[in-house]
Design an enzyme around this catalytic site. Structure first.
Site, short mmCIF file in Angstrom:
data_model
loop_
_atom_site.label_atom_id
_atom_site.label_comp_id
_atom_site.label_asym_id
_atom_site.label_seq_id
_atom_site.Cartn_x
_atom_site.Cartn_y
_atom_site.Cartn_z
N LYS A 26 0.84 -1.21 0.00
CA LYS A 26 0.00 0.00 0.00
C LYS A 26 0.87 1.25 0.00
O LYS A 26 2.08 1.18 0.31
CB LYS A 26 -0.89 -0.01 1.24
CG LYS A 26 -0.10 -0.02 2.54
CD LYS A 26 -1.01 -0.20 3.75
CE LYS A 26 -0.19 -0.25 5.02
NZ LYS A 26 -1.02 -0.47 6.21
N ARG A 128 -10.84 0.87 13.69
CA ARG A 128 -10.64 1.55 12.42
C ARG A 128 -11.53 0.94 11.34
O ARG A 128 -12.25 1.66 10.66
CB ARG A 128 -9.16 1.45 12.00
CG ARG A 128 -8.86 2.14 10.69
CD ARG A 128 -7.37 2.14 10.36
NE ARG A 128 -6.87 0.80 10.01
CZ ARG A 128 -5.67 0.58 9.49
NH1 ARG A 128 -4.84 1.62 9.27
NH2 ARG A 128 -5.26 -0.63 9.21
N TYR A 266 15.37 30.17 4.39
CA TYR A 266 14.26 31.02 4.83
C TYR A 266 14.32 31.27 6.33
O TYR A 266 14.61 30.36 7.12
CB TYR A 266 12.93 30.35 4.49
CG TYR A 266 12.66 30.28 3.00
CD1 TYR A 266 12.64 31.44 2.23
CD2 TYR A 266 12.44 29.06 2.38
CE1 TYR A 266 12.40 31.37 0.86
CE2 TYR A 266 12.19 28.99 1.02
CZ TYR A 266 12.17 30.16 0.26
OH TYR A 266 11.93 30.09 -1.08
C1 LIG Z 1 -0.31 -1.38 6.99
C2 LIG Z 1 -0.92 -2.65 7.39
C3 LIG Z 1 -0.10 -3.75 7.69
C4 LIG Z 1 1.40 -3.68 7.73
O1 LIG Z 1 1.83 -2.90 8.83
P1 LIG Z 1 3.39 -2.74 9.16
O2 LIG Z 1 3.41 -2.13 10.50
O3 LIG Z 1 3.94 -1.81 8.13
O4 LIG Z 1 3.99 -4.07 9.09
C5 LIG Z 1 -0.73 -4.97 7.94
N1 LIG Z 1 -2.07 -5.07 7.92
C6 LIG Z 1 -2.88 -4.03 7.67
C7 LIG Z 1 -4.35 -4.22 7.67
C8 LIG Z 1 -2.34 -2.77 7.40
O5 LIG Z 1 -3.14 -1.75 7.15
#
Ligand SMILES: *Cc1c(COP(=O)(O)O)cnc(C)c1O
Length: 375
Positions: A26, A128, A266
């Site tokens: 992702k 979530r 800046y």
């Molecule tokens: C992002 C995510 C993971 C992986 O998490 P990491 O901490 O990067 O290993 C696994 N499962 C779900 C549902 C996620 O959203």
């Protein structure tokens, strides 16, 4: 970006958990390029890839990835938006394996697809996505009529030794016990969870950040909590330390003399305290080198750590190279390995007061991405 290191990390976590992987690609594989990462991981024959949006799934399909792709963000119910193409239709077209925690969506999917594979999302405490563990009865009839291929939950604090992972596992087991049939793939662990479970109790693991070279969770928001150190230790004890994968480098384009008292960048937040040599590189916050790293982080130039001085600007950053025999054209390493030194994702993220995840996913498209190692 070192694809061989990526593969080593993936093999290490698979060996540790003794389970196949659903590599999480992702967010453009945490900023490193989902298409290149997925192509490299193909030789591991992962069970599926994990994404967060339909666009990401469509990108992988367009690049020729044939393996199942799990979509971990809830889908919009059919007809819910007049301006957005139907999630259901797009999921079918991209041959996505969606995740559901809602009976109506399960029925809609099963009806439209003849129950093409989908996974049941159980919320055991992250709050979530998915059906709440103590209200899972609401989806049982739909899941019994249209059995899911998989069922999963997600840990909120797997990097902490605070008992929450065990509590979530217990809630997950309780829901599993109520399912009429055990789905083929039961999964729970993210990277931090997978590091703690050897072998994993479930059928497949879902590592993300570990694949990309982050094996400790310093600075990931929990850093203020003392227990965060526990996990860093446990990672080191288990010997499961990922190899660095990402590197961020730029060449010195100009070097100027800055007189004592003169400011740099800046708001002149840095002022020379002595006659100084200041180098400019074409890498700024629009590339993912966070503005906040100015006056806080370092780069490696000729094997010496030199401070980023002044705020990082949109397109350029300045380095104090007074103590280094630097020349225009030299490489500055902001992240990753030099010959003798390494700036880890965790180090740089901590310096910038952000999480390793944000640092990686902040690396922007404008950066030319160079891939080395197996492809
Ligand atoms: C992002 C995510 C993971 C992986 O998490 P990491 O901490 O990067 O290993 C696994 N499962 C779900 C549902 C996620 O959203």
């Amino acid at each position: 970006m070192d694809l061989s290191a990526l593969l080593r990390n993936a093999r290490a976590i698979a060996a540790h958990t003794q389970k196949p992987l659903i590599p999480m690609v992702k967010a453009d594989a945490y900023g490193l390029g989902a298409v290149a990462v997925a192509h490299a991981l193909e030789r591991l024959e992962p069970l599926a890839y994990g994404v967060s949006s339909l666009y990401e799934a469509e990108e992988l399909r367009a690049a020729g990835i044939q393996r199942p792709i799990l979509l971990f963000t809830p889908s919009l119910p059919a007809g819910a938006s007049a301006w957005q193409p139907d999630d259901l239709a797009r999921s079918i077209a991209a041959r996505v394996t969606p995740t559901f925690g809602d009976a109506a969506q399960i029925v809609a999917w099963a009806t439209a697809t003849g129950n093409a594979p989908w996974h049941l999302a159980i919320d055991t405490g992250m709050h979530r996505a998915g059906v709440n563990h103590d209200a899972a009865g609401a989806v049982l009839a739909a899941a019994a009529a249209h059995p899911p291929e998989g069922v999963f939950t997600h840990f909120h604090s797997a990097e902490l030794d605070d008992g929450s992972m065990e509590q979530q596992e217990a809630r997950f087991r309780a829901v599993l016990a109520t399912l009429p049939r055990r789905p083929r793939y039961v999964h729970a662990e993210n990277s931090a969870g997978a590091v703690r479970r050897s072998p994993s109790e479930w059928d497949v693991v879902r590592p993300g950040v570990f694949l990309y070279g982050v094996g400790s969770w310093r600075g990931s928001g929990a850093s203020e909590r003392e227990v965060a150190a526990w996990h860093t230790d446990s990672t080191q004890r288990s010997g499961l330390t990922p190899a660095p994968v990402a590197a961020l480098r730029a060449r010195l384009l100009e070097i100027r003399s800055v007189a004592p008292g003169e400011g740099v960048s800046y708001d002149a937040t840095w002022r020379a305290g002595r006659p100084s040599r200041v180098a400019t590189v074409a890498c700024g916050y629009a590339d993912g080198l966070r503005r906040h790293l100015g006056n806080r982080a370092h780069a490696i130039v000729r094997e010496r750590r030199v401070p980023i001085v002044g705020v990082v600007t949109m397109d350029m950053a300045m380095l104090d190279v007074t103590d280094v025999a630097a020349e225009v054209g030299d490489v500055a390493t902001f992240l990753g390995r030099s010959e003798t030194d390494t700036l880890t994702v965790e180090d740089v993220a901590e310096a910038g007061g952000i999480s390793p995840y944000e640092l990686l996913t902040g690396l922007r498209q404008r950066l030319p991405r160079l891939y080395k190692g197996v492809v």
